[in-house]
Scaffold this motif. Sequence first.
Motif, short mmCIF file in Angstrom:
data_model
loop_
_atom_site.label_atom_id
_atom_site.label_comp_id
_atom_site.label_asym_id
_atom_site.label_seq_id
_atom_site.Cartn_x
_atom_site.Cartn_y
_atom_site.Cartn_z
N ASP A 31 0.85 -1.18 0.00
CA ASP A 31 0.00 0.00 0.00
C ASP A 31 0.90 1.25 0.00
N ILE A 32 0.66 2.15 -0.94
CA ILE A 32 1.46 3.38 -0.99
C ILE A 32 0.62 4.61 -0.64
N GLY A 33 -0.58 4.37 -0.12
CA GLY A 33 -1.47 5.47 0.21
C GLY A 33 -0.88 6.50 1.16
N ALA A 34 -0.07 6.07 2.10
CA ALA A 34 0.52 6.97 3.08
C ALA A 34 1.99 7.30 2.76
N ALA A 35 2.46 6.89 1.59
CA ALA A 35 3.86 7.12 1.23
C ALA A 35 4.14 8.62 1.11
N SER A 36 5.31 9.02 1.56
CA SER A 36 5.73 10.41 1.49
C SER A 36 6.75 10.56 0.34
N PHE A 37 6.30 11.10 -0.78
CA PHE A 37 7.15 11.24 -1.96
C PHE A 37 7.97 12.52 -1.89
N VAL A 38 9.23 12.42 -2.31
CA VAL A 38 10.15 13.55 -2.37
C VAL A 38 10.51 13.76 -3.83
N LYS A 39 10.58 15.02 -4.26
CA LYS A 39 10.85 15.35 -5.66
C LYS A 39 12.31 15.73 -5.88
N ALA A 40 12.88 15.26 -6.99
CA ALA A 40 14.21 15.68 -7.43
C ALA A 40 14.09 16.08 -8.90
N CYS A 41 14.69 17.21 -9.24
CA CYS A 41 14.60 17.73 -10.60
C CYS A 41 16.00 17.90 -11.18
N GLY A 42 16.06 18.03 -12.48
CA GLY A 42 17.32 18.27 -13.14
C GLY A 42 17.42 17.50 -14.43
N GLY A 43 18.52 17.70 -15.09
CA GLY A 43 18.73 17.00 -16.36
C GLY A 43 17.97 17.67 -17.48
N ASN A 44 17.29 16.86 -18.27
CA ASN A 44 16.57 17.36 -19.43
C ASN A 44 15.41 18.28 -19.03
N THR A 45 15.23 19.33 -19.80
CA THR A 45 14.11 20.22 -19.56
C THR A 45 13.00 19.89 -20.54
#
Length: 77
Positions: A11-25
């Motif tokens: 179950d991923i309902g309570a998962a806390s996602f973190v964002k990372a950006c970069g690379g291709n635009t």
Amino acid sequence: MRNGTDLYALDIGAASFVKACGGNTHPDGESCVTLARIGDDAWALGDSKRPDAQPLRFTTEELETAGIDPARFGLSA
């Protein structure tokens, strides 16, 4: 090690996602991915441009093989 079926049963309902950006635009903005630990040796990887899409799931070994480092997201493996 978990198998693919086990990962998608978590179950991923309570998962806390973190964002990372970069690379291709992307034409619509910067390319970003999201990552969350969803269990021991289990991760969910999503696309910030498609928040309604089901995240893909990986073991720690699979993330390492793909060159994805949870530390880049501020997470520890």
